[in-house]
Scaffold this motif. Sequence first.
Motif, PDB file in Angstrom:
ATOM      1  N   SER A 242      76.024  59.401 -29.009  1.00 29.22           N
ATOM      2  CA  SER A 242      75.129  60.113 -29.347  1.00 29.22           C
ATOM      3  C   SER A 242      74.167  60.531 -28.162  1.00 29.22           C
ATOM      4  O   SER A 242      73.566  61.725 -27.943  1.00 29.22           O
ATOM      5  CB  SER A 242      74.378  59.828 -30.493  1.00 29.22           C
ATOM      6  OG  SER A 242      75.259  59.524 -31.855  1.00 29.22           O
ATOM      7  N   ALA A 243      73.525  59.525 -27.365  1.00 28.47           N
ATOM      8  CA  ALA A 243      72.959  59.662 -26.329  1.00 28.47           C
ATOM      9  C   ALA A 243      73.371  60.539 -25.256  1.00 28.47           C
ATOM     10  O   ALA A 243      72.755  61.293 -24.688  1.00 28.47           O
ATOM     11  CB  ALA A 243      72.374  58.349 -25.973  1.00 28.47           C
ATOM     12  N   LEU A 244      74.731  60.326 -24.974  1.00 31.40           N
ATOM     13  CA  LEU A 244      75.296  61.115 -24.014  1.00 31.40           C
ATOM     14  C   LEU A 244      75.132  62.602 -24.527  1.00 31.40           C
ATOM     15  O   LEU A 244      74.899  63.511 -23.750  1.00 31.40           O
ATOM     16  CB  LEU A 244      76.681  60.756 -23.709  1.00 31.40           C
ATOM     17  CG  LEU A 244      76.862  59.383 -23.200  1.00 31.40           C
ATOM     18  CD1 LEU A 244      78.366  58.871 -23.301  1.00 31.40           C
ATOM     19  CD2 LEU A 244      76.579  59.561 -21.476  1.00 31.40           C
ATOM     20  N   GLN A 245      75.555  62.957 -25.885  1.00 34.48           N
ATOM     21  CA  GLN A 245      75.522  64.252 -26.326  1.00 34.48           C
ATOM     22  C   GLN A 245      74.268  64.916 -26.144  1.00 34.48           C
ATOM     23  O   GLN A 245      73.965  65.983 -25.913  1.00 34.48           O
ATOM     24  CB  GLN A 245      75.970  64.046 -27.555  1.00 34.48           C
ATOM     25  CG  GLN A 245      77.548  63.930 -28.294  1.00 34.48           C
ATOM     26  CD  GLN A 245      78.024  65.201 -27.344  1.00 34.48           C
ATOM     27  OE1 GLN A 245      78.420  66.475 -28.095  1.00 34.48           O
ATOM     28  NE2 GLN A 245      78.783  65.184 -26.191  1.00 34.48           N
ATOM     29  N   ALA A 246      73.165  63.890 -26.395  1.00 40.27           N
ATOM     30  CA  ALA A 246      71.861  64.451 -26.532  1.00 40.27           C
ATOM     31  C   ALA A 246      71.386  64.925 -24.928  1.00 40.27           C
ATOM     32  O   ALA A 246      70.514  65.843 -24.869  1.00 40.27           O
ATOM     33  CB  ALA A 246      70.933  63.317 -26.930  1.00 40.27           C
ATOM     34  N   ASN A 247      71.809  64.330 -24.397  1.00 36.82           N
ATOM     35  CA  ASN A 247      71.554  64.831 -22.577  1.00 36.82           C
ATOM     36  C   ASN A 247      72.528  65.537 -22.101  1.00 36.82           C
ATOM     37  O   ASN A 247      72.568  65.693 -20.754  1.00 36.82           O
ATOM     38  CB  ASN A 247      71.611  63.401 -21.918  1.00 36.82           C
ATOM     39  CG  ASN A 247      70.327  62.507 -22.104  1.00 36.82           C
ATOM     40  OD1 ASN A 247      69.355  62.801 -21.672  1.00 36.82           O
ATOM     41  ND2 ASN A 247      70.203  61.726 -23.080  1.00 36.82           N
TER      42      ASN A 247
END
Length: 291
Positions: A242-247
């Motif tokens: 999720s953090a990768l996607q958000a960035n």
Amino acid sequence: MKMKKVTLLSVFLLLCVAIFAQYPTPNSVIELWPNGAPTDNGLTGPEKDYGDHVSNVTKPTLSIFLPEKCNGLAILVCPGGGYVDVWNGGEGFSLADWYTSQGIVYAVLKYRLPNGHNEIPLDDVHRAMDILNEKRDEYGFKKLGIQGCSAGGHLAATASTHFDTPEHRPDFQILFYPVITADLSFSHLGSVYNLLGKEPSAEMIELYSNEKQVNRNTPPAFIMANSDDGLVPVKNSIEYYSALQANKVSATLHVYPVGGHGWFANTNFVYAEQWKSDLKQWLNQIVKSLQ
């Protein structure tokens, strides 16, 4: 009594030989710090090698497996072990032939254990990357990725979010059932305590919660986990994805319904062929980008 001790020792040695025999032999083994490491984990006494895993590591090494012809990729492998062991056999050597058959340079890192000294494993990863980068032309690769299982997945994710120079940024990351966070509510507590000590500060927990350290320069990721993992909650993988996607970092997440933890080298894992196929296809896309 003396005869019994000799017999038990003989059995132990035979078991060790049998374990070693199941793994391929590296082309070379490179000592990371032949003149002594610049940092100290405080461990003393001899290293304990059980054939498929090692404890009390104080002298790290890099085992190199070379393909007949390199396809342009190299992978630095960080086996797991809760930051108290390094499972360099089962989570390292076991898939060397699978990777080299695809043309990938495969380098298994036996890293020093932190013993509460958080900087130690990452120091070894950076040194291993320096060694591999120095051999790019010799080995024939253009991109260097990092791979980790369990606590080794935490180390690989740490390397992917805590690099200090372009040379220490992996080009891609592959994570198997990884420990991602130091958040005590859903981390693997043993890994956190072995890395940060029994009473880690809020600042250190934040720093080593890798889902909170992702930015747009974090390398692309391939993540695999199981819903029924009772040791490292699958939430670790989900939060990192999720953090990768958000960035806006390219990432893929495969969560299988069953299989538990530690299935990297388990040929009986029901999804063994599927994850290999998925990962091979993902790696092939990276190879195509080099052309």
